[in-house]
Each structure stands twice: as structure tokens, then as C-alpha cells.
Design a protein around this motif. Structure first.
Motif, PDB file in Angstrom:
ATOM      1  N   PHE B  20     -30.287 -61.442 -69.971  1.00  0.00           N
ATOM      2  CA  PHE B  20     -29.034 -61.837 -70.626  1.00  0.00           C
ATOM      3  C   PHE B  20     -29.265 -62.859 -71.754  1.00  0.00           C
ATOM      4  CE2 PHE B  20     -25.061 -60.459 -68.156  1.00  0.00           C
ATOM      5  CZ  PHE B  20     -25.641 -59.250 -67.802  1.00  0.00           C
ATOM      6  N   ILE B  21     -30.457 -63.446 -71.791  1.00  0.00           N
ATOM      7  CA  ILE B  21     -30.781 -64.343 -72.914  1.00  0.00           C
ATOM      8  C   ILE B  21     -30.780 -63.538 -74.221  1.00  0.00           C
ATOM      9  CG2 ILE B  21     -32.647 -65.741 -73.929  1.00  0.00           C
ATOM     10  CD1 ILE B  21     -33.334 -66.633 -71.058  1.00  0.00           C
ATOM     11  N   LEU B  22     -31.069 -62.223 -74.077  1.00  0.00           N
ATOM     12  CA  LEU B  22     -31.105 -61.366 -75.270  1.00  0.00           C
ATOM     13  C   LEU B  22     -29.737 -61.238 -75.939  1.00  0.00           C
ATOM     14  CD1 LEU B  22     -33.495 -58.544 -74.003  1.00  0.00           C
ATOM     15  CD2 LEU B  22     -34.016 -60.396 -75.601  1.00  0.00           C
ATOM     16  N   PHE B  23     -28.680 -61.663 -75.260  1.00  0.00           N
ATOM     17  CA  PHE B  23     -27.360 -61.664 -75.906  1.00  0.00           C
ATOM     18  C   PHE B  23     -27.326 -62.645 -77.085  1.00  0.00           C
ATOM     19  CE2 PHE B  23     -25.770 -59.507 -72.060  1.00  0.00           C
ATOM     20  CZ  PHE B  23     -25.068 -58.476 -72.681  1.00  0.00           C
ATOM     21  N   SER B  24     -28.350 -63.459 -77.196  1.00  0.00           N
ATOM     22  CA  SER B  24     -28.451 -64.326 -78.385  1.00  0.00           C
ATOM     23  C   SER B  24     -28.547 -63.479 -79.658  1.00  0.00           C
ATOM     24  CB  SER B  24     -29.663 -65.253 -78.260  1.00  0.00           C
ATOM     25  OG  SER B  24     -30.830 -64.477 -78.046  1.00  0.00           O
ATOM     26  N   LEU B  25     -29.055 -62.238 -79.505  1.00  0.00           N
ATOM     27  CA  LEU B  25     -29.165 -61.336 -80.657  1.00  0.00           C
ATOM     28  C   LEU B  25     -27.796 -60.970 -81.236  1.00  0.00           C
ATOM     29  CD1 LEU B  25     -31.968 -58.946 -79.331  1.00  0.00           C
ATOM     30  CD2 LEU B  25     -32.174 -60.607 -81.193  1.00  0.00           C
ATOM     31  N   MET B  26     -26.751 -61.211 -80.434  1.00  0.00           N
ATOM     32  CA  MET B  26     -25.397 -60.955 -80.944  1.00  0.00           C
ATOM     33  C   MET B  26     -25.090 -61.823 -82.164  1.00  0.00           C
ATOM     34  SD  MET B  26     -23.190 -60.492 -77.445  1.00  0.00           S
ATOM     35  CE  MET B  26     -21.619 -60.372 -78.259  1.00  0.00           C
ATOM     36  N   SER B  27     -25.866 -62.891 -82.327  1.00  0.00           N
ATOM     37  CA  SER B  27     -25.666 -63.775 -83.491  1.00  0.00           C
ATOM     38  C   SER B  27     -25.841 -63.019 -84.807  1.00  0.00           C
ATOM     39  CB  SER B  27     -26.660 -64.942 -83.440  1.00  0.00           C
ATOM     40  OG  SER B  27     -26.574 -65.614 -82.212  1.00  0.00           O
ATOM     41  N   PHE B  28     -26.487 -61.851 -84.752  1.00  0.00           N
ATOM     42  CA  PHE B  28     -26.684 -61.045 -85.962  1.00  0.00           C
ATOM     43  C   PHE B  28     -25.477 -60.164 -86.294  1.00  0.00           C
ATOM     44  CE2 PHE B  28     -31.449 -61.360 -85.356  1.00  0.00           C
ATOM     45  CZ  PHE B  28     -31.714 -61.851 -86.619  1.00  0.00           C
ATOM     46  N   ILE B  29     -24.603 -59.954 -85.317  1.00  0.00           N
ATOM     47  CA  ILE B  29     -23.559 -58.930 -85.497  1.00  0.00           C
ATOM     48  C   ILE B  29     -22.429 -59.440 -86.401  1.00  0.00           C
ATOM     49  CG2 ILE B  29     -21.933 -57.399 -84.305  1.00  0.00           C
ATOM     50  CD1 ILE B  29     -23.592 -57.713 -81.780  1.00  0.00           C
ATOM     51  N   PRO B  30     -22.133 -58.705 -87.469  1.00  0.00           N
ATOM     52  CA  PRO B  30     -20.974 -59.082 -88.297  1.00  0.00           C
ATOM     53  C   PRO B  30     -19.696 -58.419 -87.748  1.00  0.00           C
ATOM     54  CG  PRO B  30     -22.185 -57.304 -89.344  1.00  0.00           C
ATOM     55  CD  PRO B  30     -22.885 -57.569 -88.039  1.00  0.00           C
ATOM     56  N   GLY B  31     -18.556 -59.041 -88.016  1.00  0.00           N
ATOM     57  CA  GLY B  31     -17.278 -58.451 -87.602  1.00  0.00           C
ATOM     58  C   GLY B  31     -17.114 -58.392 -86.105  1.00  0.00           C
ATOM     59  N   TYR B  32     -17.682 -59.356 -85.411  1.00  0.00           N
ATOM     60  CA  TYR B  32     -17.603 -59.380 -83.936  1.00  0.00           C
ATOM     61  C   TYR B  32     -17.514 -60.844 -83.491  1.00  0.00           C
ATOM     62  CZ  TYR B  32     -18.692 -58.306 -79.070  1.00  0.00           C
ATOM     63  OH  TYR B  32     -18.622 -58.187 -77.708  1.00  0.00           O
ATOM     64  N   PRO B  33     -16.744 -61.134 -82.451  1.00  0.00           N
ATOM     65  CA  PRO B  33     -16.685 -62.530 -81.982  1.00  0.00           C
ATOM     66  C   PRO B  33     -17.996 -62.913 -81.287  1.00  0.00           C
ATOM     67  CG  PRO B  33     -15.364 -61.117 -80.564  1.00  0.00           C
ATOM     68  CD  PRO B  33     -15.857 -60.255 -81.666  1.00  0.00           C
ATOM     69  N   ILE B  34     -18.957 -63.311 -82.099  1.00  0.00           N
ATOM     70  CA  ILE B  34     -20.333 -63.497 -81.607  1.00  0.00           C
ATOM     71  C   ILE B  34     -20.477 -64.608 -80.560  1.00  0.00           C
ATOM     72  CG2 ILE B  34     -21.508 -62.486 -83.584  1.00  0.00           C
ATOM     73  CD1 ILE B  34     -21.832 -65.258 -84.768  1.00  0.00           C
ATOM     74  N   LEU B  35     -19.468 -65.475 -80.481  1.00  0.00           N
ATOM     75  CA  LEU B  35     -19.527 -66.525 -79.448  1.00  0.00           C
ATOM     76  C   LEU B  35     -19.538 -65.946 -78.038  1.00  0.00           C
ATOM     77  CD1 LEU B  35     -17.187 -69.523 -80.290  1.00  0.00           C
ATOM     78  CD2 LEU B  35     -19.602 -69.584 -79.687  1.00  0.00           C
ATOM     79  N   LEU B  36     -19.069 -64.712 -77.914  1.00  0.00           N
ATOM     80  CA  LEU B  36     -19.072 -64.086 -76.586  1.00  0.00           C
ATOM     81  C   LEU B  36     -20.487 -63.978 -76.030  1.00  0.00           C
ATOM     82  CD1 LEU B  36     -16.372 -61.267 -76.896  1.00  0.00           C
ATOM     83  CD2 LEU B  36     -16.239 -63.381 -75.573  1.00  0.00           C
ATOM     84  N   GLY B  37     -21.475 -64.015 -76.909  1.00  0.00           N
ATOM     85  CA  GLY B  37     -22.872 -64.004 -76.453  1.00  0.00           C
ATOM     86  C   GLY B  37     -23.135 -65.141 -75.486  1.00  0.00           C
ATOM     87  N   ALA B  38     -22.568 -66.316 -75.772  1.00  0.00           N
ATOM     88  CA  ALA B  38     -22.749 -67.477 -74.881  1.00  0.00           C
ATOM     89  C   ALA B  38     -22.095 -67.210 -73.530  1.00  0.00           C
ATOM     90  CB  ALA B  38     -22.163 -68.725 -75.519  1.00  0.00           C
ATOM     91  N   PHE B  39     -20.932 -66.563 -73.574  1.00  0.00           N
ATOM     92  CA  PHE B  39     -20.266 -66.229 -72.307  1.00  0.00           C
ATOM     93  C   PHE B  39     -21.114 -65.238 -71.507  1.00  0.00           C
ATOM     94  CE2 PHE B  39     -17.631 -63.335 -69.828  1.00  0.00           C
ATOM     95  CZ  PHE B  39     -17.053 -64.235 -68.943  1.00  0.00           C
ATOM     96  N   PHE B  40     -21.678 -64.240 -72.204  1.00  0.00           N
ATOM     97  CA  PHE B  40     -22.500 -63.259 -71.489  1.00  0.00           C
ATOM     98  C   PHE B  40     -23.727 -63.920 -70.852  1.00  0.00           C
ATOM     99  CE2 PHE B  40     -20.645 -59.948 -74.577  1.00  0.00           C
ATOM    100  CZ  PHE B  40     -19.601 -59.677 -73.695  1.00  0.00           C
ATOM    101  N   LEU B  41     -24.298 -64.914 -71.546  1.00  0.00           N
ATOM    102  CA  LEU B  41     -25.444 -65.623 -70.952  1.00  0.00           C
ATOM    103  C   LEU B  41     -25.024 -66.258 -69.623  1.00  0.00           C
ATOM    104  CD1 LEU B  41     -28.381 -66.926 -71.249  1.00  0.00           C
ATOM    105  CD2 LEU B  41     -27.056 -68.991 -71.655  1.00  0.00           C
ATOM    106  N   THR B  42     -23.857 -66.914 -69.650  1.00  0.00           N
ATOM    107  CA  THR B  42     -23.418 -67.599 -68.421  1.00  0.00           C
ATOM    108  C   THR B  42     -23.084 -66.582 -67.334  1.00  0.00           C
ATOM    109  OG1 THR B  42     -21.153 -67.718 -69.270  1.00  0.00           O
ATOM    110  CG2 THR B  42     -22.556 -69.632 -69.631  1.00  0.00           C
ATOM    111  N   LEU B  43     -22.679 -65.384 -67.747  1.00  0.00           N
ATOM    112  CA  LEU B  43     -22.456 -64.323 -66.758  1.00  0.00           C
ATOM    113  C   LEU B  43     -23.781 -63.993 -66.056  1.00  0.00           C
ATOM    114  CD1 LEU B  43     -20.308 -62.314 -65.673  1.00  0.00           C
ATOM    115  CD2 LEU B  43     -20.983 -60.748 -67.474  1.00  0.00           C
ATOM    116  N   GLY B  44     -24.858 -63.992 -66.821  1.00  0.00           N
ATOM    117  CA  GLY B  44     -26.186 -63.755 -66.242  1.00  0.00           C
ATOM    118  C   GLY B  44     -26.582 -64.870 -65.279  1.00  0.00           C
ATOM    119  N   ILE B  45     -26.291 -66.107 -65.636  1.00  0.00           N
ATOM    120  CA  ILE B  45     -26.617 -67.233 -64.743  1.00  0.00           C
ATOM    121  C   ILE B  45     -25.764 -67.135 -63.467  1.00  0.00           C
ATOM    122  CG2 ILE B  45     -26.661 -69.747 -64.497  1.00  0.00           C
ATOM    123  CD1 ILE B  45     -27.007 -69.935 -67.551  1.00  0.00           C
ATOM    124  N   PHE B  46     -24.503 -66.767 -63.667  1.00  0.00           N
ATOM    125  CA  PHE B  46     -23.601 -66.584 -62.525  1.00  0.00           C
ATOM    126  C   PHE B  46     -24.194 -65.582 -61.527  1.00  0.00           C
ATOM    127  CE2 PHE B  46     -20.369 -63.578 -60.919  1.00  0.00           C
ATOM    128  CZ  PHE B  46     -19.667 -64.405 -60.056  1.00  0.00           C
TER     129      PHE B  46
END
Lengths: 241, 216
Positions: B20-46
């Protein structure tokens, strides 16, 4: 020499009270801790291990109060239960590799010896073991860090008669090697084979705590099961023929 | 403490959390709420916390010759290490976007959030909320993970919403720029760092106290 002293232990829950629980356990003895389901056996054992915080009372292990000596005491005790299994998806060797880093007296030689003695394969995952083998593995971990006191919460519950018999033989072997065992169960037949003393708890109160022969004689009974039945049986469920 | 931290990585943590650390790659995506990558990381920790619960990790730890305080601190350290790796990747990608890709048309016309210093600050705020709401909530029982995660989830989505809206407010456009208003963005990032440290430390202190009191 007293290994464990429990004095006036009180723990109040909304629907249950552990009421002035008092007993002592001598070094090198096996004590059977008996009572019905819900009598307070697990709460007492968890209080001894400080997993449950008693409202009042004193607990001394190895003549040391638990408070302030937690780590020193935990180095010298082992705990196993029939119901709680740790890290079932890991192999036995993986769990041991991590566990051993916490104990200054851990012996790899003892670990290998007990794994062989109990016929355990370190490459197997814990979830793939039978219930009896899981108990044996818990004992292996405890004995590998040279636990002097084993606190076992219903370790034989759910085991078939052969596995139970094996575990009881292991207890006798450990006792012969100087290990002290406090062993809770409601399977009284197991205790008659190995226990030196019995502590009987009913609805949160200690009824008696005596050497086994004296305990049985004091109830004028021939077995522990007869005592439990006479003390606990609810006659309202009797059906007239 | 070190031994407990090793135990976290060897016995408790799921590989899924690392993926789920790979969700950091979402930082490259245009036209997308890229902050959700941080939420997905925490989903992995959960998921690792849920796994720990199923494996009776808390009881195992409590039976070891360690203090309860160390058990709490090691859990926080484990989470912070995973978060730090994720943040590092996000920071590297953000730096790449703000330099090599700063003139890329695809990001110039991006109506959603761009990866910049303010974005990194928002990530830290989301991670701080996870540490305070989820971890703090978990240590109230050392067993239940569902309710604290739901509460944290709600709070994090509010942050995502605010972060996506704020740069559309006239005068605050520079918060979404990859080349302008870097001074203000740096201040926002500094605030994010302060929030992360303060909320995490407060939560850890509170968790040490509650974990001492609870019955297992």
C-alpha cells in the motif's frame, strides 16, 4: 518455598465479583484450579499475570510483588491457554526466533530438545498443528526460556483423551524437573492423575485450597467429579422418571 | 523497544501494508484527488492492526518481559516508519513534478490538487489524524479497530474535501501551483509538520495512559 501467594484478591464486574481470593502455591507442585465455567478461574489467572487489574488484594510471585517487578517475574513464568493461539500463520521456528530475543535465559539447546521430545516440526505453521500439539508448543516456548512457574488456563480443554494423557505425562515430567504448575480446568479427571493440591473456586469465592487427598476427604467424597457435582449441580433440571 | 519493533515487522505486519506504500505513486495522477493515496496507505496499516488482533498480538506482547509503555511506543514507531517511507516517496515524486515535470501541460490544466508543498502538508495532516484518532482509539480497548477507523475515515475525507476546495477560492490559487507561492506553501508544510508531531505525540501519551488502565 512459596512460589505464588494470592491474598484477598477482589475484582468487581457488573455481574460478577472475584471475592477475596486467597491461596498459595509451593515450589515444584502442580496445583489444579477447578470450578465451573464462569466461576472466576480465568479472571484469577489474568489477575495474577496483571492482565486484569484487581480492585484490591496482593499477589506475590517468587516472593516479589508484581508491581515494580513485572519484567523480572515475566522472565520466570510461562503462560499457555487452550483458547488463545498466537501468530497461527507463522512457522514455529519464526515465532521462536522472535520470542527468544525477549528472554535473557533463553536456551536454543532446550528449544531443540523440547521440539524433539514433543515431536514438533519447526517448519510447520502453528495453524496446522493439532490442539494438543499447540499446547505442547506453548510449553516448549515457556520451557526454553527456563520458566519456573507455568500458569496454564484450561490447557487440556478440547483435547482428545490420548492428547490429554500425553500433556499430563509432560506435566509430571516437568514437575520432576522442578517446574511449578498452576493449571486451571473443569476436567477434574485430569487432576487426579497429576495434581498435588486443589484450589476450588465457586462464583468468585475460594471454597477450599488443600492437598488433593485432604481436599477429597474433606468433602467425604471419592473423586473430584463427585465433589464438583455435589457442589454445583442444579437440581431444578432433574427429570423425574 | 527495538525487540518489540522487530516483532511488529516480523510477526504482525502484513506484506499488504508495504504494497500500500505504492499508493504514493498516485501523486503522479492528474485530475484525481491524489490525497486519497494517504488514506489508502492508512487502510493498509489498518489491515495489519486487524491481522494483529486476529493473531492475539496484544496478549502475546503483554506476556513478554516488557513494559506496557514500550508496547504502545513500538506500535506508534511501527506506524510512523511506514508513514515516513510513504511520505518520502510522495516527497520525491512531488520534487520530480515540481522540477522536471513543472511545465507538463497535463498538470498545468489540472483542476484537482497538484503535488506540491501544500499537498505534502495535507498528507501529514491526514497521517496525524490517523495516529490520533485511529491509534488513540485502538488503545482504548487494544482490541476493537472498526469504530476508530470509521471515525478517522470520516475526518480524513473532510480534510481531502477542504484541500480540494481551498485552492479554488480566489486568492488562494497559489496553493495548487507547482511554481508560484512556494513561500506560502512552505509555511503550510511547516504547519503540517507541527500538526503531525503534536497530534502523534499527544495521542501516544494518551494511549500509554489508557493502555495501562485497561483489562485484557
Amino acid at each position: 518455598m512459596k512460589i505464588l501467594e494470592v491474598s484477598n484478591l477482589v475484582k468487581n464486574y457488573p455481574n460478577f465479583t472475584l471475592d477475596n481470593v486467597t491461596f498459595t502455591l509451593e515450589k515444584g507442585c502442580i496445583m489444579g484450579f477447578i470450578g465451573r465455567n464462569g466461576a472466576g478461574k480465568t479472571t484469577t489467572l489474568k489477575s495474577i499475570l496483571n492482565l486484569v487489574h484487581p480492585d484490591s488484594g496482593d499477589i506475590k510471585i517468587f516472593n516479589l510483588p508484581f508491581a515494580g517487578n513485572e519484567n523480572a517475574i515475566r522472565e520466570r513464568i510461562g503462560y499457555a491457554t487452550g483458547s488463545n493461539i498466537f501468530y497461527p500463520r507463522n512457522t514455529l521456528d519464526e515465532i521462536a526466533e522472535t520470542t527468544k530475543t525477549f528472554y535473557s535465559k533463553w536456551s536454543d539447546e532446550d528449544y531443540t530438545r523440547y521440539m524433539k521430545l514433543f515431536d514438533l516440526d519447526g517448519k510447520k505453521k502453528l495453524k496446522d498443528l493439532s490442539e494438543g500439539m499447540k499446547v505442547k508448543y506453548s510449553l516448549t516456548l515457556a520451557l526454553s526460556h527456563k520458566a519456573e512457574l507455568l500458569i496454564l488456563d484450561e490447557p487440556t480443554s478440547g483435547l482428545d483423551p490420548i492428547s490429554r494423557d500425553e500433556i499430563l505425562s509432560i506435566f509430571k515430567y516437568l514437575k520432576a524437573n522442578g517446574t511449578t504448575i498452576l493449571f486451571s480446568t473443569h476436567i477434574t479427571a485430569d487432576l487426579e492423575k497429576c495434581a498435588d493440591s486443589i484450589t476450588y473456586i465457586k462464583k468468585g469465592k475460594i471454597i477450599k485450597s488443600l492437598p488433593i487427598a485432604e481436599f477429597i476427604n474433606s468433602f467425604d467424597a471419592s473423586s473430584l467429579e463427585e465433589i464438583m457435582l455435589s457442589q454445583e449441580r442444579n437440581t431444578s433440571f432433574d427429570i423425574e422418571a | 523497544m527495538k525487540r518489540l519493533l522487530k516483532k511488529e515487522f516480523k510477526l504482525t505486519s502484513l506484506k499488504l501494508t508495504y504494497y500500500f506504500i505504492l499508493f504514493s505513486l498516485m501523486s503522479f495522477i492528474p485530475g484525481y484527488p491524489i490525497l486519497l493515496g494517504a488514506f489508502f496507505l492508512t487502510l493498509g496499516i489498518f489491515q495489519s492492526f486487524e491481522n494483529a488482533r486476529l493473531q492475539n498480538d496484544t496478549l502475546f506482547s503483554l506476556l513478554l518481559p516488557v513494559t506496557k509503555k514500550d508496547i504502545v511506543v513500538s506500535k506508534y514507531c511501527y506506524v510512523m516508519i511506514v508513514e515516513a517511507i510513504f511520505f518520502l516517496f510522495c516527497a520525491l515524486i512531488t520534487a520530480f513534478r515540481m522540477t522536471v515535470l513543472k511545465d507538463a501541460e497535463i498538470y498545468k490544466a489540472n483542476a484537482m490538487m497538484n503535488a506540491n508543498l501544500a499537498y505534502l502538508a495535507y498528507i501529514l495532516i491526514i497521517l496525524a489524524l490517523f495516529n490520533s484518532i485511529f491509534l488513540g482509539g485502538f488503545f482504548k480497548t487494544a482490541y476493537y479497530v472498526g469504530k476508530p477507523f470509521l471515525l478517522y475515515g470520516a475526518a480524513s475525507f473532510i480534510v481531502v474535501l477542504i484541500a480540494e476546495v481551498i485552492h479554488h477560492i480566489p486568492g488562494l490559487e497559489m496553493l495548487n501551483s507547482q511554481s508560484k507561492g512556494l513561500g506560502i506553501q512552505a509555511i503550510v508544510l511547516a504547519l503540517g509538520i507541527v500538526v503531525y508531531i503534536a497530534l502523534t505525540l499527544c495521542s501516544m501519551k494518551a494511549s500509554i495512559k489508557t493502555f495501562e488502565r485497561i483489562d485484557i
